[in-house]
Write an enzyme that holds these catalytic residues in place. Structure first.
Site, PDB file in Angstrom:
ATOM      1  N   ARG A  86      51.739   4.277  27.204  1.00  0.00           N
ATOM      2  CA  ARG A  86      52.075   4.462  28.615  1.00  0.00           C
ATOM      3  C   ARG A  86      53.523   4.051  28.854  1.00  0.00           C
ATOM      4  NH1 ARG A  86      50.264   0.928  31.238  1.00  0.00           N
ATOM      5  NH2 ARG A  86      49.005  -0.220  29.760  1.00  0.00           N
ATOM      6  N   TYR A 214      50.475  11.659  25.870  1.00  0.00           N
ATOM      7  CA  TYR A 214      49.748  10.497  25.356  1.00  0.00           C
ATOM      8  C   TYR A 214      48.866   9.794  26.380  1.00  0.00           C
ATOM      9  CZ  TYR A 214      48.654   6.955  22.018  1.00  0.00           C
ATOM     10  OH  TYR A 214      47.967   6.175  21.133  1.00  0.00           O
ATOM     11  N   LYS A 223      43.763   6.443  33.896  1.00  0.00           N
ATOM     12  CA  LYS A 223      44.495   5.457  34.686  1.00  0.00           C
ATOM     13  C   LYS A 223      45.031   6.065  35.989  1.00  0.00           C
ATOM     14  CE  LYS A 223      43.423   2.279  31.941  1.00  0.00           C
ATOM     15  NZ  LYS A 223      43.991   1.811  30.730  1.00  0.00           N
ATOM     16  N   HIS A 243      40.326  -2.387  36.516  1.00  0.00           N
ATOM     17  CA  HIS A 243      40.573  -2.249  35.075  1.00  0.00           C
ATOM     18  C   HIS A 243      39.649  -3.229  34.347  1.00  0.00           C
ATOM     19  CE1 HIS A 243      43.818  -2.337  31.628  1.00  0.00           C
ATOM     20  NE2 HIS A 243      42.883  -1.450  31.385  1.00  0.00           N
ATOM     21  N   SER A 265      45.717  -4.500  29.121  1.00  0.00           N
ATOM     22  CA  SER A 265      45.638  -3.548  28.020  1.00  0.00           C
ATOM     23  C   SER A 265      45.764  -4.265  26.678  1.00  0.00           C
ATOM     24  CB  SER A 265      46.759  -2.525  28.146  1.00  0.00           C
ATOM     25  OG  SER A 265      46.638  -1.852  29.368  1.00  0.00           O
ATOM     26  N   CYS A 267      43.829  -6.408  25.297  1.00  0.00           N
ATOM     27  CA  CYS A 267      43.477  -7.828  25.338  1.00  0.00           C
ATOM     28  C   CYS A 267      41.972  -8.054  25.187  1.00  0.00           C
ATOM     29  CB  CYS A 267      43.993  -8.481  26.610  1.00  0.00           C
ATOM     30  SG  CYS A 267      45.787  -8.631  26.625  1.00  0.00           S
ATOM     31  N   ASP A 294      36.618   0.042  29.976  1.00  0.00           N
ATOM     32  CA  ASP A 294      37.996   0.041  30.495  1.00  0.00           C
ATOM     33  C   ASP A 294      38.086   0.071  32.024  1.00  0.00           C
ATOM     34  OD1 ASP A 294      40.793   0.048  29.587  1.00  0.00           O
ATOM     35  OD2 ASP A 294      40.930   2.005  30.535  1.00  0.00           O
ATOM     36  N   ARG A 384      44.815   5.111  18.574  1.00  0.00           N
ATOM     37  CA  ARG A 384      43.561   5.083  19.341  1.00  0.00           C
ATOM     38  C   ARG A 384      42.519   6.018  18.758  1.00  0.00           C
ATOM     39  NH1 ARG A 384      43.555   1.852  24.418  1.00  0.00           N
ATOM     40  NH2 ARG A 384      45.627   0.938  24.345  1.00  0.00           N
TER      41      ARG A 384
HETATM   42  P1  GTP Z   1      42.949  -1.157  26.323  1.00  0.00           P
HETATM   43  O1  GTP Z   1      42.131  -0.042  25.771  1.00  0.00           O
HETATM   44  O2  GTP Z   1      44.412  -1.013  26.029  1.00  0.00           O
HETATM   45  O3  GTP Z   1      42.721  -1.380  27.772  1.00  0.00           O
HETATM   46  O4  GTP Z   1      42.580  -2.488  25.460  1.00  0.00           O
HETATM   47  P2  GTP Z   1      41.301  -3.453  25.425  1.00  0.00           P
HETATM   48  O5  GTP Z   1      41.422  -4.479  26.499  1.00  0.00           O
HETATM   49  O6  GTP Z   1      40.060  -2.656  25.381  1.00  0.00           O
HETATM   50  O7  GTP Z   1      41.505  -4.238  24.041  1.00  0.00           O
HETATM   51  P3  GTP Z   1      40.677  -4.189  22.674  1.00  0.00           P
HETATM   52  O8  GTP Z   1      39.259  -4.635  22.827  1.00  0.00           O
HETATM   53  O9  GTP Z   1      40.893  -2.875  22.039  1.00  0.00           O
HETATM   54  O10 GTP Z   1      41.412  -5.320  21.828  1.00  0.00           O
HETATM   55  C1  GTP Z   1      42.786  -5.287  21.559  1.00  0.00           C
HETATM   56  C2  GTP Z   1      43.150  -6.258  20.476  1.00  0.00           C
HETATM   57  O11 GTP Z   1      42.670  -7.573  20.775  1.00  0.00           O
HETATM   58  C3  GTP Z   1      42.570  -5.896  19.113  1.00  0.00           C
HETATM   59  O12 GTP Z   1      43.574  -6.098  18.139  1.00  0.00           O
HETATM   60  C4  GTP Z   1      41.464  -6.891  18.928  1.00  0.00           C
HETATM   61  O13 GTP Z   1      41.221  -7.161  17.576  1.00  0.00           O
HETATM   62  C5  GTP Z   1      41.946  -8.114  19.693  1.00  0.00           C
HETATM   63  N1  GTP Z   1      40.827  -8.935  20.200  1.00  0.00           N
HETATM   64  C6  GTP Z   1      39.790  -8.509  20.946  1.00  0.00           C
HETATM   65  N2  GTP Z   1      38.908  -9.507  21.216  1.00  0.00           N
HETATM   66  C7  GTP Z   1      39.421 -10.601  20.621  1.00  0.00           C
HETATM   67  C8  GTP Z   1      38.979 -11.973  20.530  1.00  0.00           C
HETATM   68  O14 GTP Z   1      37.944 -12.378  21.051  1.00  0.00           O
HETATM   69  N3  GTP Z   1      39.788 -12.823  19.839  1.00  0.00           N
HETATM   70  C9  GTP Z   1      40.944 -12.401  19.246  1.00  0.00           C
HETATM   71  N4  GTP Z   1      41.670 -13.301  18.585  1.00  0.00           N
HETATM   72  N5  GTP Z   1      41.387 -11.130  19.288  1.00  0.00           N
HETATM   73  C10 GTP Z   1      40.639 -10.238  19.971  1.00  0.00           C
HETATM   74  C1  SPV Z   2      45.459   0.831  28.574  1.00  0.00           C
HETATM   75  O1  SPV Z   2      46.667   0.829  28.268  1.00  0.00           O
HETATM   76  O2  SPV Z   2      44.959  -0.033  29.340  1.00  0.00           O
HETATM   77  C2  SPV Z   2      44.567   1.859  27.994  1.00  0.00           C
HETATM   78  C3  SPV Z   2      45.177   2.956  27.230  1.00  0.00           C
HETATM   79  O3  SPV Z   2      43.368   1.798  28.196  1.00  0.00           O
HETATM   80  S1  SPV Z   2      45.808   4.212  28.236  1.00  0.00           S
HETATM   81  O4  SPV Z   2      44.760   5.217  28.422  1.00  0.00           O
HETATM   82  O5  SPV Z   2      46.952   4.810  27.549  1.00  0.00           O
HETATM   83  O6  SPV Z   2      46.173   3.683  29.533  1.00  0.00           O
HETATM   84 MN    MN Z   3      42.882  -0.075  29.470  1.00  0.00          MN
END
Ligand code: GTP
Ligand code: SPV
Ligand code: MN
Length: 600
Positions: A86, A214, A223, A243, A265, A267, A294, A384
């Site tokens: 983004r 993207y 979003k 979110h 994002s 996290c 999400d 992704r």
């Molecule tokens: P978006 O799709 O961008 O909104 O991201 P998201 O919030 O769904 O994040 P996602 O679950 O894909 O995790 C992103 C990163 O955080 C990855 O590298 C995970 O391995 C890491 N992660 C997730 N949960 C944990 C946790 O409990 N501990 C740690 N140390 N890392 C974590």
């Molecule tokens: C985020 O960035 O929080 C995502 C990926 O879930 S995107 O669809 O690119 O916004």
């Molecule tokens: Mn997201």
């Protein structure tokens, strides 16, 4: 008039003159007259349509087929290397008054933004097909759902929207019934970062996106619609577009509590939504159900509780770090019928990313070059997977429920290497809104720009709130009425680091220990210690069987750093002041109440 606009195909079968699709047909005709595509295709969402699109994309190199034995029905897409995330600096909210967009958004006057975008769109689809994608965000029969139509010249976007939304004929039928829909116009243009903008016109329920193919820039249902436009709409209609992931936690007694959690994002939303309980919990009968990973739309039900739906139908999840250890549910979900974007590939055409840990090695990186570790990771950090939620082993059958699920707890959280303990509970709703408003997190690869910089990201909505944050916080506060049965509010931090720079909390499946404590608090059964920042568990209030924590970890995860929090609250006060007189007094009072308690 040009040739196209005269014989633009109208909406198939349903588009008779005088029908409620007249406005849609007219808009498609106008867009075609401006963008001048060679062909127009109304998408019905059928398998045959998808198969033909995939064939075309394989032929022109947009997609590469992955190993049919190991990953049936799966494809790799490599985006332009300058188009991998983004672009917050190119994303605008175009309300009539700049104050309505607020200091949290980039603003442009609607007339100026329309003129700028329409100039970019002029003739941009020459030689291309214009796809019309009717879609529904949320279960097709839910009163909480909302429809939109995306016009795009990217077949990759069509294929992704088919997975991420309820796309095609049923959505078009709902649009015909309701008349209303969000208009999203998208063209990849030349993928030139200098000619790239993502514009939102919430007062016109309109989105205009140009120059990126993207993720959140291009899949306009996600979003752009489900957060920026929907948050604005939700404010006037009395609901919330957030979110947040949504998960169900089923205890050994068979009782399920639903939790919604907002993390910025990259996290941990997808990971928490698909959590697999630690062995001891599984043996005892605990289960976790995924509703969404999400986005969450919530509104008060007749009983005063908040009911939530996941407006999406699929996951657009971060690939790196996904492994059979960290997220086995995600890994199982993406074994077939998945589109991978910007991952590496092995010699036998399997997708690969850092942290996959399956014993294989990549030969090609995300750019399509021979993999060379000296030149960076094989998979882009924001690579992704796009996959249907129905393929997820933990997908909740309540996810398709038109009424949504009742939310017992709302969780806020971010990446905070220091200060912020593992978990704490807000005293009440107003305090909870402040906890959300004061959220901070280190930036990630999900957006272009520096990674690891601490910034305020209220309710994980900094990049996604379609209006002034001060008004948004007022809207949140307004849910606290006499009839309300609001969820308890918590804050978590899975990312606290020790002096050695390593994470102190094991995270992932073990996060269920924290969720169990929250549900215990909701039921009035779990203990806590009162501090100025809220209720913190003592280590003995959590089930830590099988977890070994160092003394440093115990102290930092469960401790309360008085001096550190005093400084943090001074900073939070300064942040609220940035919004001027529009910031609700109740929130400022709450900040001052806690700052005063910390000064005692
Ligand atoms: P978006 O799709 O961008 O909104 O991201 P998201 O919030 O769904 O994040 P996602 O679950 O894909 O995790 C992103 C990163 O955080 C990855 O590298 C995970 O391995 C890491 N992660 C997730 N949960 C944990 C946790 O409990 N501990 C740690 N140390 N890392 C974590
Ligand atoms: C985020 O960035 O929080 C995502 C990926 O879930 S995107 O669809 O690119 O916004
Ligand atoms: Mn997201």
């Amino acid at each position: 008039m040009n040739a196209i606009s005269k014989d633009v195909p109208t909406a198939p079968a349903l588009g008779s003159a005088g029908s409620r699709l007249a406005a849609l047909n007219e808009w498609v005709a106008q867009v075609a007259a401006l963008t001048r595509p060679d062909r127009i295709q109304w998408c019905d969402g059928s398998d045959a349509e998808n198969a033909a699109l995939i064939e075309r994309m394989l032929a022109d190199g947009t997609l590469e087929k992955l190993n049919e034995q190991t990953h049936p029905g799966s494809y790799l897409h490599r985006s332009h290397p300058d188009d991998v995330a983004r672009v917050e600096h190119l994303t605008f909210v175009c309300t009539r008054s700049p104050e309505d967009a607020g200091p949290n958004n980039h603003w442009m006057a609607p007339a100026e933004a329309h003129a700028k975008m329409d100039a970019l769109y002029a003739g941009c689809m020459r030689g291309r097909t214009l796809y019309v994608i009717p879609y529904c965000m949320g279960p097709i029969d839910s009163p909480l759902s909302r429809c939109g139509v995306e016009i795009t010249d990217s077949p990759y976007v069509v294929a992704n929207m088919r997975i991420m939304t309820r796309m095609g004929a049923p959505a078009l039928a709902r649009i015909e019934r309701e008349g209303a829909f969000v208009r999203g116009l998208h063209s990849i243009g030349e993928l030139d970062p200098e000619r790239r903008f993502i514009m939102h016109f919430p007062e016109e329920l309109t989105i205009k996106s140009f120059g990126s193919g993207y993720g959140g820039n291009a899949l306009l249902g996600k979003k752009c619609h489900a957060l920026r436009i929907a948050s604005h709409q939700a404010r006037s209609e009395g609901w919330l577009a957030e979110h947040m992931l949504i998960l169900g936690i089923e205890n050994p007694q068979g009782e399920t509590h639903y939790v919604a959690a907002a993390f910025p994002s990259a996290c941990g939303k997808t990971n928490l939504a698909m959590l697999i309980p630690p062995q001891g919990y599984r043996d005892a009968g605990w289960k976790v159900w995924t509703v969404g990973d999400d986005i969450c739309w919530m509104r008060p039900g007749a009983d005063g509780r908040l009911y939530a739906i996941n407006p999406e139908a699929g996951f657009f999840g971060v690939a790196p770090g996904t492994s059979s250890k960290s997220n086995p549910n995600a890994l199982a979900t993406i074994q077939h019928d998945t589109i991978f974007t910007n991952v590496g590939v092995t010699a036998d055409s399997q997708p690969w990313w850092e942290g996959l840990d399956n014993g294989q090695t990549p030969v090609t990186d995300w750019r399509g070059n021979p993999y060379d570790p000296a030149k960076g990771p094989a998979a882009h950090p924001n690579s992704r997977f796009t996959v249907s939620a129905k393929q997820c082993p933990s997908y909740s059958d309540k996810a398709e429920d038109a009424q949504g699920v009742p939310i017992s707890a709302i969780v806020f959280g971010g990446r905070r290497a220091s200060l912020v303990p593992l978990v704490f509970e807000a005293r009440d709703w107003t305090h909870g809104v402040l906890v959300g408003a004061a959220m901070g997190s280190e930036t990630t690869a999900a957006a272009t720009g520096a990674v690891g910089v601490m910034r305020r990201d209220p309710m994980a909505m900094k990049p996604f709130c379609g209006y002034n944050f001060a008004d948004y916080f007022s809207h949140w506060l307004s849910f606290d009425g006499a009839q309300a049965q609001l969820p308890k509010v918590f804050h978590v931090n899975w990312f606290r680091k020790g002096d050695d720079g390593k994470f102190l909390w094991p995270g992932f499946g073990d996060n269920l220990r924290v969720l169990e404590w929250m549900i215990g608090r909701v039921k009035g059964e779990a203990g806590a210690v009162e501090t100025p920042i809220g209720h913190l568990p003592a280590p003995t209030d959590l089930n830590l069987d099988g977890v070994s924590l160092s003394d440093e970890a115990q102290a930092k995860l469960f401790g309360f750093d008085h001096a550190g929090w005093s400084a943090e609250f001074a900073s939070i006060g300064g942040y609220l002041d940035e919004y001027g007189p529009r910031m609700p007094q109740a929130l400022k009072d709450e900040q001052q109440r806690i700052a005063a308690a910390l000064a005692r």
